[in-house]
Design an enzyme around this catalytic site. Structure first.
Site, PDB file in Angstrom:
ATOM      1  N   ASN A  20       0.923  -1.152   0.006  1.00  0.00           N
ATOM      2  CA  ASN A  20       0.048   0.038   0.091  1.00  0.00           C
ATOM      3  C   ASN A  20       0.807   1.460  -0.013  1.00  0.00           C
ATOM      4  O   ASN A  20       0.458   2.240  -0.648  1.00  0.00           O
ATOM      5  CB  ASN A  20      -0.951   0.096   1.136  1.00  0.00           C
ATOM      6  CG  ASN A  20      -1.592   1.380   1.474  1.00  0.00           C
ATOM      7  OD1 ASN A  20      -1.264   2.062   2.450  1.00  0.00           O
ATOM      8  ND2 ASN A  20      -2.612   1.562   0.633  1.00  0.00           N
ATOM      9  N   ASP A  61      -0.440  -6.699   4.499  1.00  0.00           N
ATOM     10  CA  ASP A  61      -0.447  -5.492   5.332  1.00  0.00           C
ATOM     11  C   ASP A  61      -1.818  -4.565   4.599  1.00  0.00           C
ATOM     12  O   ASP A  61      -1.625  -4.635   3.482  1.00  0.00           O
ATOM     13  CB  ASP A  61       0.736  -4.772   5.657  1.00  0.00           C
ATOM     14  CG  ASP A  61       0.532  -3.599   6.776  1.00  0.00           C
ATOM     15  OD1 ASP A  61       0.290  -3.856   7.715  1.00  0.00           O
ATOM     16  OD2 ASP A  61       0.687  -2.494   6.112  1.00  0.00           O
ATOM     17  N   GLU A 113      -4.397  -8.870   6.583  1.00  0.00           N
ATOM     18  CA  GLU A 113      -5.020  -7.882   7.669  1.00  0.00           C
ATOM     19  C   GLU A 113      -5.991  -7.205   7.099  1.00  0.00           C
ATOM     20  O   GLU A 113      -5.912  -6.157   6.521  1.00  0.00           O
ATOM     21  CB  GLU A 113      -3.790  -7.109   8.119  1.00  0.00           C
ATOM     22  CG  GLU A 113      -4.205  -6.098   9.223  1.00  0.00           C
ATOM     23  CD  GLU A 113      -3.302  -4.845   9.368  1.00  0.00           C
ATOM     24  OE1 GLU A 113      -3.536  -4.134  10.231  1.00  0.00           O
ATOM     25  OE2 GLU A 113      -2.977  -4.513   8.137  1.00  0.00           O
ATOM     26  N   HIS A 141      -6.890  -1.277   1.947  1.00  0.00           N
ATOM     27  CA  HIS A 141      -6.373   0.074   1.243  1.00  0.00           C
ATOM     28  C   HIS A 141      -5.903  -0.538  -0.045  1.00  0.00           C
ATOM     29  O   HIS A 141      -5.165   0.353  -0.827  1.00  0.00           O
ATOM     30  CB  HIS A 141      -5.385   0.507   2.117  1.00  0.00           C
ATOM     31  CG  HIS A 141      -5.763   0.996   3.485  1.00  0.00           C
ATOM     32  ND1 HIS A 141      -6.733   2.142   3.825  1.00  0.00           N
ATOM     33  CD2 HIS A 141      -5.645   0.296   4.632  1.00  0.00           C
ATOM     34  CE1 HIS A 141      -6.952   2.142   4.785  1.00  0.00           C
ATOM     35  NE2 HIS A 141      -6.440   1.275   5.521  1.00  0.00           N
TER      36      HIS A 141
END
Length: 703
Positions: free
Chosen positions: A335, A476, A519, A480
């Site tokens: 991201n 992670d 996540e 997003h």
């Protein structure tokens, strides 16, 4: 040299007149007042800075320091009511009868107050040592065990004459008339882990029974002190809240047998790629230098950060883990990149993005705040309006609030996480190498023809799989990014691992495909579209938030969760979750109550949970909180407490977790089997998968 407090303006004002010969003036005594009530421990004004620790509940508190009469000269507070920030010494007036600081506490626990009468000033930090006060968990009704033998009905589970063993205590007994009687080991907390004495045939590994040990590499174990100060990274000489602490691949490799002893079959390591070289200011008040020790602020995805080690030490880590039957899961960040730091601008030759650099030390990473500046003061040397920012990542690569760059949006995908430069992963436009990497002499990044930003990121991350045999990714900030990007990453990772296994047949553990767990912040036990976009599992936030504490208080209350998880997860081969009780972003289970018996009990309920589990380093050893400098999640990233594991309560705590972990590892039915309750008192259940069958008995809380 510290000025003698007896000659401070405060002390002289308190004299009020000449002393008679032989007269001794008693030191003025004040108290810390919290919400209008005096803390019992007095503060003496003749001792310079003095600290005390006091427990605070979550919420807002009114803080002041005063004598009993709110006297001028010994009544300390703000000149007007104002917030009291963490980590920064706040000036105080010494004649404030009615004004208090407002301290907002987000996490209940012990807090350290440091009062300096010379200044005067007050500083507050989350305490790292226990006070005499100990928080108690809420009461939870539970069945009781008197310490006597326990009889459990096994009718229809095993036939009479079957010899069973309690895996915890190693006691054996035979099923008679459909029942079995044994006495749980006292240290088990009333638990029996029943398995057939006859050795079962080993079952091949499956990600459905994942037991993952998660650690921050930098905070785990230092195997090579020679790499502790890469790129001129410095200690701060204070609380070391967010400096590099020295953990590395060599240190982790030295502890693989320890992790294996806990029954873990996979290790999740934080991102290992080269991080930004320098620091930013930590917290709203800039209380400390904040380095990228955690791994989430990447600079160069093609290089290992030298603080963690080199390629040879990574190869050794993966190979040695595989020899022990443990997989390596690498945390990956698709991201965002890291912040701009002074050290990066100097090391990458981007001086044109700075200003007033003649006031910097020769090595920019050695800058320290002085005068009225805090650690945010490094920003004064960066020219955020320079027309040369196209020399950095480049406007084709990231969104950033900089001249010429696309501006961050307001939704999950186009927004900027914590103000970090946001990769344009949705773009299909071909780009060359980002300028900072094109000019970086030691990068391994090469231009890829007709590649988009996401193409580069996928290629860079999966190259580690292809070269070293990484078994899976922990992704992670999943929500997003666009789902299709994750699907492409999974596809590329699968191909890369297959190539590595074909090239290294002697090292390959099995033919299992590449694994991905994600996540998705605040996600629970729900199968949704992410499972159709590359993910085998998602992190389960629900268990820690809702169930960990009450079920640790009384394991008999776990059955609805056990039954639900086993039914929803284990009946679907394409669905799993990774549950946890502690993490680097949320909380440390041990941190709330510092209660070793409770930490033993949470092992009982948690380690027998259906589905995947994630053990955060130190869950098994009662690792305590660190000072956080006013940034709450830094407290849960303390160094692994190796020094406490040689003897005493915490050594015994580790043994308890080991017994449960080894039982889980020996029996796939625990994580992946069906679940059936057998009785309420004692609470007993059976788990079964194929030829593997176990019964767990909880006699109750000991009277």
């Amino acid at each position: 040299m510290r000025r003698d407090p007896r000659f401070s303006p405060l002390w002289l004002a308190l004299l009020g007149g000449p002393l008679l010969t032989g007269q001794v003036l008693a030191a003025p005594e004040v108290h810390l007042y919290v919400d209008g009530k005096a803390v019992a421990t007095p503060l003496h004004l003749d001792k310079g800075p003095v600290a005390l620790t006091h427990p605070l509940a979550k919420g807002s508190h009114q803080i002041r320091i005063s004598d009993a009469g709110n006297s001028c000269g010994t009544s300390f507070g703000p000149s007007e009511s104002k917030p009291l920030p963490f980590g920064t010494a706040q000036p105080m007036d010494n004649c404030t009868k009615d004004q208090s600081f407002t301290l907002r506490v987000m996490l209940a626990g012990d807090y350290q107050f440091t009062f300096n009468p010379d200044t005067p000033s007050l500083q507050v930090l989350r305490a790292t040592k226990k006070s005499e006060f100990k928080r108690q968990p809420p009461e939870e009704p539970c069945i009781q065990w008197d310490g006597d033998p326990v009889t459990v009905s096994l009718q229809g589970i095993w036939p009479d004459g079957t010899r069973l063993r309690d895996a915890y205590s190693k006691q054996e007994a035979v099923v008679k008339q459909g029942k079995l009687t044994l006495t749980p080991a006292k240290e088990s907390g009333g638990l029996l882990l029943l398995e057939p004495v006859k050795v079962a045939k080993p079952t091949p590994f499956s990600w459905d029974q994942a037991s993952v040990y998660f650690l921050l590499t930098d905070r785990f174990h230092n195997g090579d002190p020679a790499n502790d100060h890469s790129f001129g990274r410095q200690k701060d000489g204070q609380d070391e809240v967010a400096t590099w602490h020295g953990g590395d691949f060599k240190g982790l490799t030295e502890k693989l047998d320890y992790i294996k002893s806990l029954g873990m079959n996979a290790i999740w390591i934080t991102p290992m790629v080269e991080q930004v070289h320098g620091f930013i200011g930590g917290g709203e008040q800039g209380n400390f230098p904040f380095y990228a020790y955690h791994g989430y602020w990447a600079l160069d995805f093609t290089k290992i950060d030298p603080n963690y080690g080199d390629e040879e030490s990574l190869k050794t880590l993966v190979d040695e883990a595989h020899k022990r039957g443990m997989r390596i899961i690498l945390d990956v960040v698709m991201n965002h990149a890291g912040y701009t730091t002074l050290a990066d601008l100097q090391d990458l030759g981007l001086e044109s993005l700075t200003q007033n650099s003649d006031k910097l030390p020769t090595v920019w990473n050695q800058w320290r705040p002085s005068g009225d500046l805090n650690w945010h003061g490094y920003n004064q040397f960066i020219d955020y309006q320079s027309p040369n920012w196209n020399q950095w990542w480049g406007p084709g690569w990231v969104r950033a609030g900089l001249p010429g760059y696309p501006q961050p949006g307001t939704d999950d995908v186009t927004g900027s996480v914590a103000g970090l430069p946001d990769f344009l992963t949705e773009s299909t436009k071909p780009v060359g190498l980002p300028p900072l990497l094109a000019a970086k002499k030691d990068t391994k990044a090469k231009a890829i023809p007709n590649a988009s930003v996401s193409d580069y990121l996928i290629a860079w991350h999966t190259d580690w799989v292809r070269r070293f045999g990484i078994d899976g990714f922990r992704a992670d900030t999943v929500k997003h990014l666009e789902p299709e990007v994750w699907a492409r990453l999974k596809q590329a990772g699968t191909a890369a691992l297959k190539e590595w296994k074909q090239a290294n047949p002697a090292k390959a553990l099995d033919d299992l495909p590449f694994y991905m767990v994600g996540e998705v912040w605040d996600h629970g036990v729900a199968k949704d579209f992410w499972y159709q976009n590359g993910f085998d599992s998602l992190i389960n936030f629900d268990y820690q938030r809702e169930f960990a504490l009450p079920q640790a208080q009384c394991m008999a209350g776990s059955d609805p969760t056990y039954a639900s998880y086993a039914s929803r997860i284990n009946q679907d081969p394409e669905f799993n979750v990774l549950s946890y009780i502690s993490s680097h972003d949320t909380k440390l289970f041990f941190g709330d109550y510092q209660d070793i018996p409770l930490q033993r009990r949470v092992a009982n309920s948690f380690m027998l949970l259906p589905g995947g589990i994630q053990l955060y380093y130190g869950d098994e050893s009662g690792r305590g909180l660190a000072k956080d400098g006013g940034v709450f999640d830094q407290s849960v990233r303390s160094d692994m407490n190796w020094q406490e594991l040689g003897h005493g309560d915490k050594a015994e705590l580790v043994k308890h977790w080991q017994r449960l972990g080894q039982f889980r590892a020996a029996h796939p039915a625990v994580a992946a089997g069906s679940h059936q309750k057998l009785s309420d008192a004692p609470y007993a259940f059976v788990r079964e998968q194929g030829d593997d069958k176990v019964v767990v008995v909880f006699a109750g809380r000991q009277k």
